[in-house]
Scaffold this motif. Structure first.
Motif, short mmCIF file in Angstrom:
data_model
loop_
_atom_site.label_atom_id
_atom_site.label_comp_id
_atom_site.label_asym_id
_atom_site.label_seq_id
_atom_site.Cartn_x
_atom_site.Cartn_y
_atom_site.Cartn_z
N GLU A 59 11.08 19.89 -6.60
CA GLU A 59 9.97 18.97 -6.78
C GLU A 59 10.31 17.80 -7.69
OE1 GLU A 59 9.63 22.28 -7.36
OE2 GLU A 59 8.12 23.00 -5.94
N LEU A 60 11.11 18.05 -8.72
CA LEU A 60 11.48 16.99 -9.65
C LEU A 60 12.28 15.91 -8.93
CD1 LEU A 60 11.53 15.94 -12.56
CD2 LEU A 60 13.64 17.22 -12.87
N TYR A 61 13.25 16.32 -8.11
CA TYR A 61 14.07 15.36 -7.37
C TYR A 61 13.23 14.59 -6.34
CZ TYR A 61 17.77 18.13 -9.46
OH TYR A 61 18.56 18.77 -10.36
N ALA A 62 12.31 15.27 -5.70
CA ALA A 62 11.44 14.61 -4.73
C ALA A 62 10.53 13.60 -5.41
CB ALA A 62 10.61 15.65 -3.97
N SER A 63 10.05 13.91 -6.60
CA SER A 63 9.19 12.98 -7.34
C SER A 63 9.97 11.74 -7.76
CB SER A 63 8.60 13.68 -8.56
OG SER A 63 7.78 14.74 -8.17
N ILE A 64 11.19 11.93 -8.21
CA ILE A 64 12.02 10.79 -8.58
C ILE A 64 12.33 9.95 -7.35
CG2 ILE A 64 14.29 10.13 -9.46
CD1 ILE A 64 14.08 12.59 -11.34
N ALA A 65 12.60 10.60 -6.23
CA ALA A 65 12.87 9.87 -4.98
C ALA A 65 11.64 9.07 -4.55
CB ALA A 65 13.29 10.85 -3.89
N VAL A 80 3.60 16.60 -3.57
CA VAL A 80 4.94 17.18 -3.59
C VAL A 80 4.89 18.69 -3.80
CG1 VAL A 80 7.15 17.16 -4.82
CG2 VAL A 80 5.97 15.03 -4.37
N GLN A 81 4.00 19.16 -4.62
CA GLN A 81 3.92 20.59 -4.93
C GLN A 81 3.36 21.39 -3.77
OE1 GLN A 81 3.35 18.13 -6.68
NE2 GLN A 81 4.14 18.38 -8.71
N LYS A 82 2.66 20.75 -2.87
CA LYS A 82 2.02 21.45 -1.76
C LYS A 82 2.95 21.61 -0.56
CE LYS A 82 -2.64 20.06 -3.05
NZ LYS A 82 -2.59 20.81 -4.23
N PHE A 116 0.83 -1.20 0.00
CA PHE A 116 0.00 0.00 0.00
C PHE A 116 0.87 1.26 0.00
CE2 PHE A 116 -2.14 3.36 2.46
CZ PHE A 116 -3.20 3.61 1.61
N LEU A 117 1.88 1.29 0.87
CA LEU A 117 2.77 2.45 0.93
C LEU A 117 3.56 2.61 -0.37
CD1 LEU A 117 4.08 2.19 4.59
CD2 LEU A 117 2.39 3.79 3.68
N GLY A 118 3.95 1.49 -0.97
CA GLY A 118 4.64 1.53 -2.26
C GLY A 118 3.75 2.10 -3.35
N PHE A 119 2.49 1.69 -3.34
CA PHE A 119 1.55 2.21 -4.33
C PHE A 119 1.34 3.71 -4.17
CE2 PHE A 119 -2.85 3.29 -5.49
CZ PHE A 119 -2.79 3.01 -6.84
N ILE A 120 1.15 4.16 -2.93
CA ILE A 120 0.95 5.59 -2.68
C ILE A 120 2.19 6.37 -3.11
CG2 ILE A 120 0.63 7.33 -0.86
CD1 ILE A 120 -1.89 5.74 -1.55
N SER A 121 3.35 5.84 -2.80
CA SER A 121 4.60 6.51 -3.18
C SER A 121 4.75 6.60 -4.69
CB SER A 121 5.78 5.76 -2.56
OG SER A 121 6.99 6.32 -2.96
N LEU A 122 4.45 5.51 -5.38
CA LEU A 122 4.52 5.52 -6.85
C LEU A 122 3.54 6.52 -7.45
CD1 LEU A 122 4.91 1.78 -7.90
CD2 LEU A 122 6.51 3.63 -8.29
N MET A 134 2.55 11.59 -10.14
CA MET A 134 1.79 12.85 -10.17
C MET A 134 2.72 14.05 -10.09
SD MET A 134 -1.45 11.68 -7.85
CE MET A 134 -2.24 13.25 -7.75
N GLY A 135 3.81 13.93 -9.34
CA GLY A 135 4.79 15.01 -9.28
C GLY A 135 5.48 15.22 -10.60
N LEU A 136 5.82 14.13 -11.29
CA LEU A 136 6.44 14.26 -12.61
C LEU A 136 5.47 14.83 -13.63
CD1 LEU A 136 8.56 11.00 -12.80
CD2 LEU A 136 9.36 13.33 -12.43
N VAL A 137 4.21 14.41 -13.56
CA VAL A 137 3.20 14.97 -14.46
C VAL A 137 3.09 16.47 -14.23
CG1 VAL A 137 0.71 15.04 -14.91
CG2 VAL A 137 1.89 12.85 -14.79
N HIS A 138 3.12 16.90 -12.98
CA HIS A 138 3.05 18.32 -12.68
C HIS A 138 4.26 19.06 -13.26
CE1 HIS A 138 2.55 22.09 -10.58
NE2 HIS A 138 3.80 21.98 -10.17
N GLU A 139 5.45 18.49 -13.13
CA GLU A 139 6.65 19.15 -13.61
C GLU A 139 6.64 19.34 -15.12
OE1 GLU A 139 9.38 20.57 -12.09
OE2 GLU A 139 8.08 20.36 -10.33
N PHE A 140 6.13 18.35 -15.86
CA PHE A 140 6.20 18.41 -17.31
C PHE A 140 4.96 18.97 -17.97
CE2 PHE A 140 9.29 14.98 -16.29
CZ PHE A 140 10.42 15.69 -16.67
N THR A 141 3.82 19.00 -17.28
CA THR A 141 2.60 19.50 -17.90
C THR A 141 2.01 20.70 -17.15
OG1 THR A 141 1.15 18.02 -16.66
CG2 THR A 141 1.99 17.24 -18.79
N ASP A 142 2.52 20.99 -15.95
CA ASP A 142 2.07 22.09 -15.11
C ASP A 142 0.63 21.91 -14.61
OD1 ASP A 142 2.93 24.31 -13.75
OD2 ASP A 142 2.10 25.72 -15.20
#
Length: 66
Positions: A42-48, A32-34, A7-13, A18-26
């Protein structure tokens, strides 16, 4: 315990994607953005988060069922 790790892995993924989608599509998605202390990173946090999700799924798979 295995289900909790999955469950935690799914939420993290999901949050990482969603963070990467935000970075590339705004689009304004994801947790992460909040978080103000991640401003500019934000990009590094999303990858992490993606890597954390993969690690949690690997840990869940290594656990015995039952």
């Amino acid at each position: 315990m295995k289900q909790l790790l999955e469950f935690l892995g799914f939420i993290s993924l999901v949050q990482g994607v969603m963070g990467l989608v935000h970075e590339f599509t705004d689009w304004k998605w994801g947790l992460v953005q909040k978080l103000g202390f991640l401003d500019g990173h934000e990009l590094y946090a999303s990858i992490a988060l993606l890597l954390l999700g993969v690690a949690l799924f690997a840990a869940a798979e290594s656990r015995k069922t039952g």
